[in-house]
Design a protein around this motif. Structure first.
Motif, PDB file in Angstrom:
ATOM      1  N   PHE A  35      -4.020  19.979   2.684  1.00  0.00           N
ATOM      2  CA  PHE A  35      -3.255  19.479   3.616  1.00  0.00           C
ATOM      3  C   PHE A  35      -2.362  18.186   3.302  1.00  0.00           C
ATOM      4  O   PHE A  35      -1.762  17.662   4.051  1.00  0.00           O
ATOM      5  N   GLY A  36      -2.637  18.009   1.750  1.00  0.00           N
ATOM      6  CA  GLY A  36      -1.670  16.508   1.615  1.00  0.00           C
ATOM      7  C   GLY A  36      -0.192  16.677   1.787  1.00  0.00           C
ATOM      8  O   GLY A  36       0.301  15.773   2.079  1.00  0.00           O
ATOM      9  N   ARG A  37       0.526  17.859   1.634  1.00  0.00           N
ATOM     10  CA  ARG A  37       1.881  18.161   1.986  1.00  0.00           C
ATOM     11  C   ARG A  37       2.187  17.749   3.222  1.00  0.00           C
ATOM     12  O   ARG A  37       3.408  17.055   3.653  1.00  0.00           O
ATOM     13  N   LYS A  38       1.173  18.111   4.282  1.00  0.00           N
ATOM     14  CA  LYS A  38       1.510  17.905   5.890  1.00  0.00           C
ATOM     15  C   LYS A  38       1.241  16.353   5.904  1.00  0.00           C
ATOM     16  O   LYS A  38       1.974  15.815   6.769  1.00  0.00           O
ATOM     17  N   LEU A  39       0.196  15.782   5.365  1.00  0.00           N
ATOM     18  CA  LEU A  39      -0.364  14.596   5.917  1.00  0.00           C
ATOM     19  C   LEU A  39       0.346  13.434   5.017  1.00  0.00           C
ATOM     20  O   LEU A  39       0.216  12.432   5.295  1.00  0.00           O
ATOM     21  N   GLY A  40       1.137  13.811   3.904  1.00  0.00           N
ATOM     22  CA  GLY A  40       1.765  13.069   2.871  1.00  0.00           C
ATOM     23  C   GLY A  40       2.330  11.721   3.605  1.00  0.00           C
ATOM     24  O   GLY A  40       2.265  10.699   3.398  1.00  0.00           O
ATOM     25  N   ASP A  47      -3.681   7.979  -3.856  1.00  0.00           N
ATOM     26  CA  ASP A  47      -4.686   7.194  -4.485  1.00  0.00           C
ATOM     27  C   ASP A  47      -5.224   6.425  -3.369  1.00  0.00           C
ATOM     28  O   ASP A  47      -6.334   5.592  -3.345  1.00  0.00           O
ATOM     29  N   LYS A  48      -4.512   6.120  -2.254  1.00  0.00           N
ATOM     30  CA  LYS A  48      -5.077   5.506  -1.061  1.00  0.00           C
ATOM     31  C   LYS A  48      -5.510   6.516  -0.016  1.00  0.00           C
ATOM     32  O   LYS A  48      -6.414   6.300   0.569  1.00  0.00           O
ATOM     33  N   ALA A  49      -4.786   7.816   0.025  1.00  0.00           N
ATOM     34  CA  ALA A  49      -5.145   8.691   0.974  1.00  0.00           C
ATOM     35  C   ALA A  49      -6.631   9.219   0.800  1.00  0.00           C
ATOM     36  O   ALA A  49      -7.394   9.604   1.663  1.00  0.00           O
ATOM     37  N   ILE A  53      -9.585   9.203   3.383  1.00  0.00           N
ATOM     38  CA  ILE A  53     -10.046  10.290   4.011  1.00  0.00           C
ATOM     39  C   ILE A  53     -11.505  10.413   3.772  1.00  0.00           C
ATOM     40  O   ILE A  53     -12.439  10.630   4.786  1.00  0.00           O
ATOM     41  N   ALA A  54     -12.221  10.144   2.756  1.00  0.00           N
ATOM     42  CA  ALA A  54     -13.471  10.223   2.213  1.00  0.00           C
ATOM     43  C   ALA A  54     -14.258   8.963   3.152  1.00  0.00           C
ATOM     44  O   ALA A  54     -15.613   9.310   3.464  1.00  0.00           O
ATOM     45  N   ALA A  55     -13.640   7.902   3.114  1.00  0.00           N
ATOM     46  CA  ALA A  55     -14.411   6.712   3.940  1.00  0.00           C
ATOM     47  C   ALA A  55     -14.596   7.200   5.544  1.00  0.00           C
ATOM     48  O   ALA A  55     -15.531   6.637   5.915  1.00  0.00           O
ATOM     49  N   TYR A  96      -3.155   0.162   4.871  1.00  0.00           N
ATOM     50  CA  TYR A  96      -1.883   0.114   4.664  1.00  0.00           C
ATOM     51  C   TYR A  96      -1.118  -1.028   4.916  1.00  0.00           C
ATOM     52  O   TYR A  96       0.171  -1.057   4.583  1.00  0.00           O
ATOM     53  N   GLY A  97      -1.616  -1.895   5.778  1.00  0.00           N
ATOM     54  CA  GLY A  97      -0.952  -3.145   6.026  1.00  0.00           C
ATOM     55  C   GLY A  97      -0.212  -2.946   7.315  1.00  0.00           C
ATOM     56  O   GLY A  97       0.080  -1.683   7.708  1.00  0.00           O
TER      57      GLY A  97
END
Length: 211
Positions: A35-40, A47-49, A53-55, A96-97
């Protein structure tokens, strides 16, 4: 509906409830690959995403496929107000600030879906590319159906985007029917898709395990 995810070289794929302890990072990687393309636009860079997600996984809102003890697929679902992926607005801002985080929160809100009474919302399927085509997606769907039956849900609902015809074909084979398509051409440039189709499947009274 015969399901077979065995291979002479590796043995059978097994399905379990929940993300195994210690496999959160692997689950996030699979989810991002799917789903990275959609959530990108909301969570990039990877490297942040992936760590985000894991956390913030709700490990008990997934069914998982294991091959030789390794996580090779998962399907998330939303039930009781909790979905597989989480993360509050404040968590997004911490990672992300504030300047870059606010518009990300708005983008993530586009993907929020809330189950109606008696409904389980399925949050997509992610399968390791190396074992796609072996029936793992079907196994995961039927396990989600079993969860829905145990929770006395009447139906399962999911959304599929127009750029993922392979997923839609799988859902149709497993008994889902398209009920509505929402055209979103204004999102094509931003998120990479221009339509979202809602699909539904009735939950068998005696549970999906008997199929």
């Amino acid at each position: 509906m015969g399901l077979d995810a065995t291979n002479a070289d590796t043995g059978p794929v097994t399905v379990r409830r929940g993300v195994p302890a210690g496999a959160e990072r692997r689950a996030a990687e699979l989810y991002w690959d799917a789903f990275g393309r959609k959530l990108g636009p909301a969570l990039n860079p990877p490297d942040k995403a992936v760590p985000f997600i894991a956390a913030h996984l709700n490990a008990d809102r997934a069914v998982c496929a294991l091959l030789d003890g390794q996580l090779v697929g998962l399907a998330g679902y939303q039930l009781g107000g909790r979905a597989l992926t989480g993360g509050s607005a404040s968590a997004v801002l911490r990672v992300y600030g504030h300047m870059r985080g606010l518009h990300r929160i708005l983008l993530l809100a586009l993907f929020e879906r809330h189950p109606a009474r008696g409904e389980l919302v399925m949050d997509g399927i992610a399968v390791d590319p190396a074992i796609r085509g072996r029936g793992v997606g079907s196994l995961l769907i039927e396990e989600v159906a079993a969860v829905a039956a145990e929770q006395h849900c009447r139906e399962i609902r999911l959304d599929v985007i127009d750029t993922n015809p392979r997923a839609r074909a799988l859902y149709e084979r497993r008994g889902f029917t398209a009920v509505r398509t929402q055209r979103t051409p204004y999102l094509r440039g931003l998120l990479g898709f221009a339509a979202v189709t809602t699909m539904r499947r009735a939950v068998a009274t005696r549970g999906a395990r008997e199929l």
